[in-house]
Design a protein around this motif. Structure first.
Motif, short mmCIF file in Angstrom:
data_model
loop_
_atom_site.label_atom_id
_atom_site.label_comp_id
_atom_site.label_asym_id
_atom_site.label_seq_id
_atom_site.Cartn_x
_atom_site.Cartn_y
_atom_site.Cartn_z
N SER A 22 10.12 2.53 -10.46
CA SER A 22 9.85 3.70 -9.61
C SER A 22 10.70 3.64 -8.34
CB SER A 22 8.36 3.75 -9.24
OG SER A 22 7.58 3.81 -10.41
N LYS A 23 10.71 2.47 -7.72
CA LYS A 23 11.51 2.27 -6.49
C LYS A 23 12.98 2.52 -6.77
CE LYS A 23 9.19 -1.36 -3.93
NZ LYS A 23 9.08 -2.80 -3.75
N GLY A 24 13.45 1.95 -7.87
CA GLY A 24 14.88 2.05 -8.20
C GLY A 24 15.29 3.49 -8.45
N VAL A 25 14.49 4.24 -9.20
CA VAL A 25 14.83 5.62 -9.53
C VAL A 25 14.76 6.48 -8.26
CG1 VAL A 25 14.21 7.66 -10.88
CG2 VAL A 25 14.12 5.40 -11.94
N ALA A 26 13.74 6.23 -7.42
CA ALA A 26 13.61 6.99 -6.17
C ALA A 26 14.82 6.71 -5.28
CB ALA A 26 12.31 6.63 -5.46
N ALA A 27 15.23 5.44 -5.21
CA ALA A 27 16.38 5.09 -4.36
C ALA A 27 17.67 5.70 -4.90
CB ALA A 27 16.52 3.57 -4.28
N ALA A 28 17.70 5.96 -6.21
CA ALA A 28 18.89 6.58 -6.83
C ALA A 28 18.80 8.10 -6.82
CB ALA A 28 19.07 6.06 -8.26
N GLY A 29 17.85 8.64 -6.07
CA GLY A 29 17.80 10.09 -5.85
C GLY A 29 16.86 10.87 -6.74
N GLY A 30 16.14 10.17 -7.64
CA GLY A 30 15.25 10.87 -8.56
C GLY A 30 13.92 11.25 -7.92
N ALA A 31 13.29 12.29 -8.48
CA ALA A 31 11.91 12.62 -8.10
C ALA A 31 11.02 11.82 -9.03
CB ALA A 31 11.67 14.11 -8.29
N VAL A 32 10.21 10.95 -8.46
CA VAL A 32 9.44 9.99 -9.28
C VAL A 32 7.95 10.30 -9.24
CG1 VAL A 32 8.81 7.56 -9.56
CG2 VAL A 32 11.14 8.17 -8.89
N TRP A 33 7.35 10.29 -10.43
CA TRP A 33 5.90 10.43 -10.58
C TRP A 33 5.35 9.13 -11.14
CZ3 TRP A 33 2.90 14.64 -9.27
CH2 TRP A 33 3.60 15.78 -8.89
N ILE A 34 4.48 8.49 -10.36
CA ILE A 34 3.80 7.29 -10.84
C ILE A 34 2.49 7.70 -11.48
CG2 ILE A 34 2.55 5.24 -10.07
CD1 ILE A 34 4.67 4.78 -7.96
N PHE A 35 2.32 7.34 -12.76
CA PHE A 35 1.04 7.54 -13.44
C PHE A 35 0.38 6.16 -13.58
CE2 PHE A 35 2.38 11.41 -16.30
CZ PHE A 35 2.70 12.14 -15.15
N ASP A 36 -0.81 6.02 -13.05
CA ASP A 36 -1.51 4.73 -13.21
C ASP A 36 -3.00 4.97 -13.08
OD1 ASP A 36 -2.10 1.86 -13.25
OD2 ASP A 36 -0.05 1.55 -12.54
N ARG A 37 -3.77 3.96 -13.43
CA ARG A 37 -5.23 4.08 -13.33
C ARG A 37 -5.64 4.26 -11.88
NH1 ARG A 37 -6.60 -1.38 -16.45
NH2 ARG A 37 -4.99 -2.03 -14.98
N ALA A 38 -6.69 5.07 -11.66
CA ALA A 38 -7.15 5.35 -10.30
C ALA A 38 -7.46 4.07 -9.55
CB ALA A 38 -8.39 6.24 -10.36
N SER A 39 -7.97 3.06 -10.25
CA SER A 39 -8.35 1.79 -9.60
C SER A 39 -7.15 1.07 -8.99
CB SER A 39 -9.03 0.87 -10.62
OG SER A 39 -8.17 0.68 -11.72
N GLU A 40 -5.94 1.44 -9.41
CA GLU A 40 -4.73 0.79 -8.88
C GLU A 40 -4.15 1.55 -7.69
OE1 GLU A 40 -3.64 -2.13 -9.96
OE2 GLU A 40 -5.27 -2.15 -11.42
N ASN A 41 -4.83 2.61 -7.29
CA ASN A 41 -4.40 3.41 -6.15
C ASN A 41 -2.92 3.84 -6.24
OD1 ASN A 41 -4.48 4.78 -3.80
ND2 ASN A 41 -5.25 3.08 -2.54
N PRO A 42 -2.58 4.58 -7.31
CA PRO A 42 -1.18 4.97 -7.50
C PRO A 42 -0.63 5.79 -6.33
CG PRO A 42 -2.60 6.15 -9.05
CD PRO A 42 -3.45 5.10 -8.40
N ALA A 43 -1.51 6.55 -5.64
CA ALA A 43 -1.02 7.40 -4.54
C ALA A 43 -0.44 6.53 -3.42
CB ALA A 43 -2.15 8.27 -4.02
N GLU A 44 -1.08 5.41 -3.17
CA GLU A 44 -0.59 4.54 -2.09
C GLU A 44 0.75 3.92 -2.49
OE1 GLU A 44 -3.61 2.09 -0.26
OE2 GLU A 44 -2.08 0.52 -0.03
N ALA A 45 0.85 3.45 -3.73
CA ALA A 45 2.13 2.89 -4.19
C ALA A 45 3.23 3.94 -4.09
CB ALA A 45 1.99 2.41 -5.64
#
Ligand SMILES: NC(=O)c1ccc[n+]([C@@H]2O[C@H](COP(=O)([O-])OP(=O)(O)OC[C@H]3O[C@@H](n4cnc5c(N)ncnc54)[C@H](O)[C@@H]3O)[C@@H](O)[C@H]2O)c1
Length: 261
Positions: A22-45
């Protein structure tokens, strides 16, 4: 690598290899969507790297569908969510078997199917599965994990065949032992890693960023003629069947093997 103008989804993107992708793609200019379990707090990541997030469980088809609806048509989908867990054959419970297959294999099936459905009308897209060296290797005490990762190769080959006519590529990375929370206990024990790393040509474990670079390559336009195949990212582990290290000139420095001559 350039991901400008590309919409990317990363399942299991809140930690480890998925977060590095996710970090790598964002740094390379992409719009990144993280999908993860709510318990992992994907919004914060996601916030920490300028990405967006959806709480989604890959074993729950409805939650995945609604996450994809929110993310819009993806150009790149990294099918990465996974769990581990060791047990010898005779102690592997049906629950452990079913849960591992549900996340690692059926979860990947759902993700690939939904991604393909959305990519087909656009006649383009790239999907990257996070498989494993365990897709090929019968490492002991990992029967459920190994079966799930071997199964991904079936998804890979079949989907490549069916999606190629629509201009959609699908490939898999096969990481060896990578430093994430999944492998934290192994990395924390010098006894375990000194022994394990003897069988790795480069003499050390891998970092999530080293896997992310390979995954990004397969998703990028640089890999425009590559589909249906695997890229092993293991420091030479599969190549080093009989072990590389242990000669008199070799020394384990606590993290990696080094040769003095
Ligand atoms: N670490 C290694 O040595 C290694 C080696 C080969 C393959 N892999 C694979 O890499 C992938 C990432 O693992 P990692 O090492 O970064 O571990 P990790 O635990 O750091 O990350 C896994 C992520 O997947 C998410 N996840 C788990 N179940 C999920 C579900 N049901 N729905 C949505 N998300 C879910 C987790 O919440 C987590 O964010 C996995 O598929 C794993 O099997 C890891």
């Amino acid at each position: 690598m350039n991901f400008h103008g590309k919409n990317a989804v990363v399942t299991g993107g809140a930690n480890g290899i998925g977060l590095a992708i996710s970090k790598g793609v964002a740094a390379a200019g992409g719009a990144v969507w993280i999908f993860d379990r709510a318990s992992e707090n994907p919004a914060e990541a996601a916030r920490s790297i300028g990405a967006r997030a959806c709480a989604a469980d890959v074993t729950d088809r409805a939650s995945l569908e609604s996450a994809f609806n929110e993310a819009g048509v993806p150009d790149a989908v990294f099918v990465n969510a996974g769990i581990g867990g060791t047990a010898p054959l005779e102690d592997t419970t049906s629950e452990h078997w079913s849960r591992t297959l549900a996340v690692n294999l059926t979860g990947a099936f759902h993700t690939v199917q939904i991604a393909a459905e959305r990519m087909k009308p656009a006649r383009r897209g790239a999907i990257v599965l996070t498989a494993s060296t365990n897709s090929f290797d019968g490492e002991a005490d990992l029967i459920a994990y190994n079966a799930s990762k071997a199964g991904l190769l079936g998804i890979l080959h079949t989907a490549a065949n069916e999606l190629g006519p629509y201009g959609i590529r699908i490939n898999a990375i096969c990481p060896g032992l990578i430093r994430t929370r999944l492998t934290k206990a192994s990395f924390a024990d010098p006894g375990v890693i000194s022994d394990y790393f003897k069988h790795i040509a480069l003499g050390r474990g891998g970092e999530p960023e080293e896997v992310a670079q390979a995954a990004m390559f397969l998703a990028s336009d640089l890999a425009s003629y590559i589909t249906g195949t695997t890229l092993v990212v293991d420091g030479g582990q599969l190549a080093s069947k009989f072990g590389t290290w242990g000669k008199p000139a070799d020394r384990f420095d606590g993290q990696r093997w080094v040769r003095s001559e």
